[in-house]
Design a protein around this motif. Structure first.
Motif, mmCIF file in Angstrom:
data_model
loop_
_atom_site.group_PDB
_atom_site.id
_atom_site.type_symbol
_atom_site.label_atom_id
_atom_site.label_comp_id
_atom_site.label_asym_id
_atom_site.label_seq_id
_atom_site.Cartn_x
_atom_site.Cartn_y
_atom_site.Cartn_z
ATOM 1 N N LEU A 33 0.828 -1.201 0.000
ATOM 2 C CA LEU A 33 0.000 0.000 0.000
ATOM 3 C C LEU A 33 0.865 1.255 0.000
ATOM 4 C CD1 LEU A 33 -2.888 0.945 -0.044
ATOM 5 C CD2 LEU A 33 -2.938 0.870 2.447
ATOM 6 N N ALA A 34 1.975 1.223 0.738
ATOM 7 C CA ALA A 34 2.892 2.357 0.709
ATOM 8 C C ALA A 34 3.523 2.517 -0.673
ATOM 9 C CB ALA A 34 3.980 2.180 1.769
ATOM 10 N N ALA A 35 3.820 1.399 -1.347
ATOM 11 C CA ALA A 35 4.370 1.473 -2.704
ATOM 12 C C ALA A 35 3.370 2.085 -3.669
ATOM 13 C CB ALA A 35 4.776 0.067 -3.172
ATOM 14 N N LEU A 36 2.083 1.759 -3.498
ATOM 15 C CA LEU A 36 1.066 2.352 -4.361
ATOM 16 C C LEU A 36 0.976 3.860 -4.145
ATOM 17 C CD1 LEU A 36 -1.158 1.703 -6.430
ATOM 18 C CD2 LEU A 36 -2.730 1.411 -4.523
ATOM 19 N N LEU A 80 2.622 9.711 -5.635
ATOM 20 C CA LEU A 80 3.243 10.928 -5.115
ATOM 21 C C LEU A 80 4.556 11.288 -5.790
ATOM 22 C CD1 LEU A 80 2.684 10.588 -1.241
ATOM 23 C CD2 LEU A 80 1.373 11.921 -2.873
ATOM 24 N N ARG A 81 5.196 10.331 -6.472
ATOM 25 C CA ARG A 81 6.549 10.592 -6.964
ATOM 26 C C ARG A 81 6.573 11.673 -8.045
ATOM 27 N NH1 ARG A 81 8.172 7.519 -11.568
ATOM 28 N NH2 ARG A 81 10.295 7.626 -10.742
ATOM 29 N N HIS A 82 5.489 11.830 -8.783
ATOM 30 C CA HIS A 82 5.481 12.868 -9.822
ATOM 31 C C HIS A 82 5.177 14.258 -9.263
ATOM 32 C CE1 HIS A 82 6.042 10.079 -13.164
ATOM 33 N NE2 HIS A 82 5.219 9.269 -12.525
ATOM 34 N N SER A 89 -2.700 -6.921 0.707
ATOM 35 C CA SER A 89 -1.624 -7.723 0.124
ATOM 36 C C SER A 89 -2.039 -8.389 -1.181
ATOM 37 C CB SER A 89 -1.161 -8.780 1.133
ATOM 38 O OG SER A 89 -2.195 -9.718 1.393
ATOM 39 N N PHE A 90 -3.343 -8.555 -1.399
ATOM 40 C CA PHE A 90 -3.833 -9.093 -2.662
ATOM 41 C C PHE A 90 -4.084 -8.003 -3.703
ATOM 42 C CE2 PHE A 90 -5.028 -12.488 0.263
ATOM 43 C CZ PHE A 90 -4.705 -13.627 -0.462
ATOM 44 N N MET A 91 -4.114 -6.743 -3.286
ATOM 45 C CA MET A 91 -4.632 -5.688 -4.141
ATOM 46 C C MET A 91 -3.739 -5.426 -5.353
ATOM 47 S SD MET A 91 -5.718 -1.813 -3.074
ATOM 48 C CE MET A 91 -4.090 -1.421 -2.447
ATOM 49 N N ILE A 92 -2.462 -5.116 -5.127
ATOM 50 C CA ILE A 92 -1.587 -4.747 -6.236
ATOM 51 C C ILE A 92 -1.336 -5.924 -7.178
ATOM 52 C CG2 ILE A 92 0.750 -3.980 -6.811
ATOM 53 C CD1 ILE A 92 0.642 -2.110 -4.473
ATOM 54 N N PRO A 93 -1.047 -7.142 -6.684
ATOM 55 C CA PRO A 93 -0.949 -8.260 -7.636
ATOM 56 C C PRO A 93 -2.233 -8.473 -8.441
ATOM 57 C CG PRO A 93 -0.017 -8.875 -5.514
ATOM 58 C CD PRO A 93 -0.676 -7.559 -5.320
ATOM 59 N N SER A 94 -3.386 -8.230 -7.806
ATOM 60 C CA SER A 94 -4.645 -8.379 -8.549
ATOM 61 C C SER A 94 -4.777 -7.315 -9.634
ATOM 62 C CB SER A 94 -5.832 -8.289 -7.580
ATOM 63 O OG SER A 94 -5.781 -9.330 -6.625
ATOM 64 N N MET A 148 2.755 -0.722 -18.582
ATOM 65 C CA MET A 148 3.265 -0.670 -17.206
ATOM 66 C C MET A 148 4.340 0.405 -17.066
ATOM 67 S SD MET A 148 1.394 -2.658 -15.538
ATOM 68 C CE MET A 148 2.302 -2.367 -14.019
ATOM 69 N N GLU A 149 5.148 0.584 -18.107
ATOM 70 C CA GLU A 149 6.153 1.645 -18.059
ATOM 71 C C GLU A 149 5.486 3.022 -18.014
ATOM 72 O OE1 GLU A 149 9.941 3.332 -20.718
ATOM 73 O OE2 GLU A 149 8.971 1.417 -21.210
ATOM 74 N N ARG A 150 4.443 3.199 -18.814
ATOM 75 C CA ARG A 150 3.699 4.465 -18.753
ATOM 76 C C ARG A 150 3.112 4.679 -17.360
ATOM 77 N NH1 ARG A 150 0.026 3.731 -24.172
ATOM 78 N NH2 ARG A 150 1.517 4.481 -25.733
ATOM 79 N N LEU A 151 2.559 3.625 -16.813
ATOM 80 C CA LEU A 151 1.842 3.749 -15.547
ATOM 81 C C LEU A 151 2.782 4.027 -14.387
ATOM 82 C CD1 LEU A 151 -1.164 3.467 -14.689
ATOM 83 C CD2 LEU A 151 -0.649 1.093 -14.096
ATOM 84 N N LEU A 152 3.881 3.281 -14.313
ATOM 85 C CA LEU A 152 4.758 3.361 -13.150
ATOM 86 C C LEU A 152 5.827 4.436 -13.287
ATOM 87 C CD1 LEU A 152 5.252 -0.459 -12.446
ATOM 88 C CD2 LEU A 152 3.633 1.116 -11.385
#
Length: 371
Positions: free
Chosen positions: A33-36, A41-43, A74-79, A131-135
């Motif tokens: 969740l912190a990674a999400l 926030l990084r931009h 814990s299931f959210m991001i892999p899903s 994924m590159e665009r998204l992340l």
């Protein structure tokens, strides 16, 4: 096919999370969740600022959130990754492509368009680009069929419309369902019980587009109380909200009736009556909080049903929400619009499910103490 193999492997990886020890699941949930949050926030504030925010945020999540919530996270991001991968694969499996026209275009022109918009012929290559665009870029990419507009430009104005419609529909479903269910459960086998459950049976049996057409005929054409379709004022929202709410209100009514019947037979309810409390006080002060637990558990699936049902309802009533873009994107093979809409809906459904877990933890101490 390599895409199918990767989808199965990702699905097995998600399923394996359920086998992790309790402490590992909590750490994984807080970290993901912190990674999400870091990706969002990084931009705006940069990598360093996002790290400064996310490190204490992850520690606070690990300490404050109930284990059931962290397990769901814990299931959210892999899903979400699985959703993007499977949706991409299905879009490529469908006949046609975003650049197909009535008059065939030259292969060189199609190759140039694919390079310009980042739509290769392989679904795996498109998944990597997306994924590159998204992340990295923090973007959902360009809209293929609306020149000069990004997917985010199309979806952001439509998001408040869908949220407002879905929020009102969910509120109406809970209000109508709980009132009917509790009134039926406190007076079993009475006329109120039979009438409430009869209405619930009708609501469950009819699909929302039939309910919507019926409301149009009665409320708009016969009674002239509400406008037939469109979006622009407070009166426009009631018919589509009722159309989305009524099937779920029927299910909530049955759940509330069952919960009320069970709780009204408990010993502590008899004790409350023996103390001289009126029946209304017994229900409102003591029974209602426990009786609505099945209803709260159902709110996550109800929110999912309302959001996905809005595809049809928004089209039926001419509402400029996100459902219209999903339908247009699917028809036009606009991969970016379909993926962006799917991500928005999946994120909203996940947030609703998290809110349900937090509400259950607040209502039921056994959930907070679960390990």
């Amino acid at each position: 096919m390599i895409e199918a193999f990767l989808a199965v492997a990702m699905l097995l990886a998600i399923a394996s999370i359920a086998l992790l020890p309790h402490d590992a699941t909590r750490v994984l949930g807080a970290t993901l969740l912190a990674a999400l949050v870091f990706v969002f926030l990084r931009h705006p504030i940069g990598d360093a600022g996002a790290l400064l925010v996310c490190a204490p945020f992850a520690a606070g999540l690990w300490w404050a959130l109930p284990p059931s919530v962290l397990r769901r996270v814990s299931f959210m991001i892999p899903s979400l990754l699985l959703l993007i991968g499977v949706t991409t694969w299905l879009m490529y499996m469908a006949p046609g492509n975003p650049f197909a026209q009535e008059k065939a275009i030259a292969p060189q022109v199609e190759a140039a368009l694919r390079a310009q918009y980042g739509v290769p012929e392989s679904p795996l290559a498109f998944f990597q680009i997306y994924m590159e665009r998204l992340l990295v870029d923090g973007s959902l990419g360009p809209a293929l069929k609306v020149q000069g507009r990004s997917v985010l430009d199309l979806l952001l104005p439509a998001l408040p419309v869908s949220l407002g419609l879905g929020g009102l529909a969910l509120f109406l479903a809970v209000a109508i369902g709980v009132v009917l269910g509790v009134s039926a459960g406190t007076r079993p086998n009475s006329w109120a019980d039979h009438a409430s459950m009869g209405l619930a049976l009708v609501g469950i049996s009819l699909p929302n587009f039939v309910i919507g057409a019926g409301l149009m005929i009665v409320l708009a054409l016969w009674l002239d109380w509400l406008p037939v379709a469109g979006w622009g004022g407070f009166r426009h929202v009631w018919m589509p909200a009722l159309t989305l709410a009524l099937p779920h209100a029927a299910i909530i009514a049955r759940l509330a009736r069952t919960g009320t019947l069970e709780v009204m037979q408990e010993d502590w309810i008899r004790t409350a009556r023996a103390k001289g409390l009126s029946e209304a006080q017994v229900v409102s002060r003591h029974a209602l909080r426990v009786a609505v637990l099945p209803v709260v558990s159902y709110l996550g699936p109800a929110a999912a049903g309302i959001l996905t049902g809005s595809f049809v309802v928004e089209t039926l009533f001419g509402i400029p929400g996100m459902g219209q873009w999903f339908v247009k994107g699917a028809i036009n093979r606009d991969y970016g619009v379909v993926l962006g809409t799917a991500l928005f809906y999946c994120g909203l459904i996940t947030l609703f499910n998290l809110a349900v877990d937090l509400a259950l933890a607040w209502l039921d101490p056994r959930v907070r103490e679960a390990t």
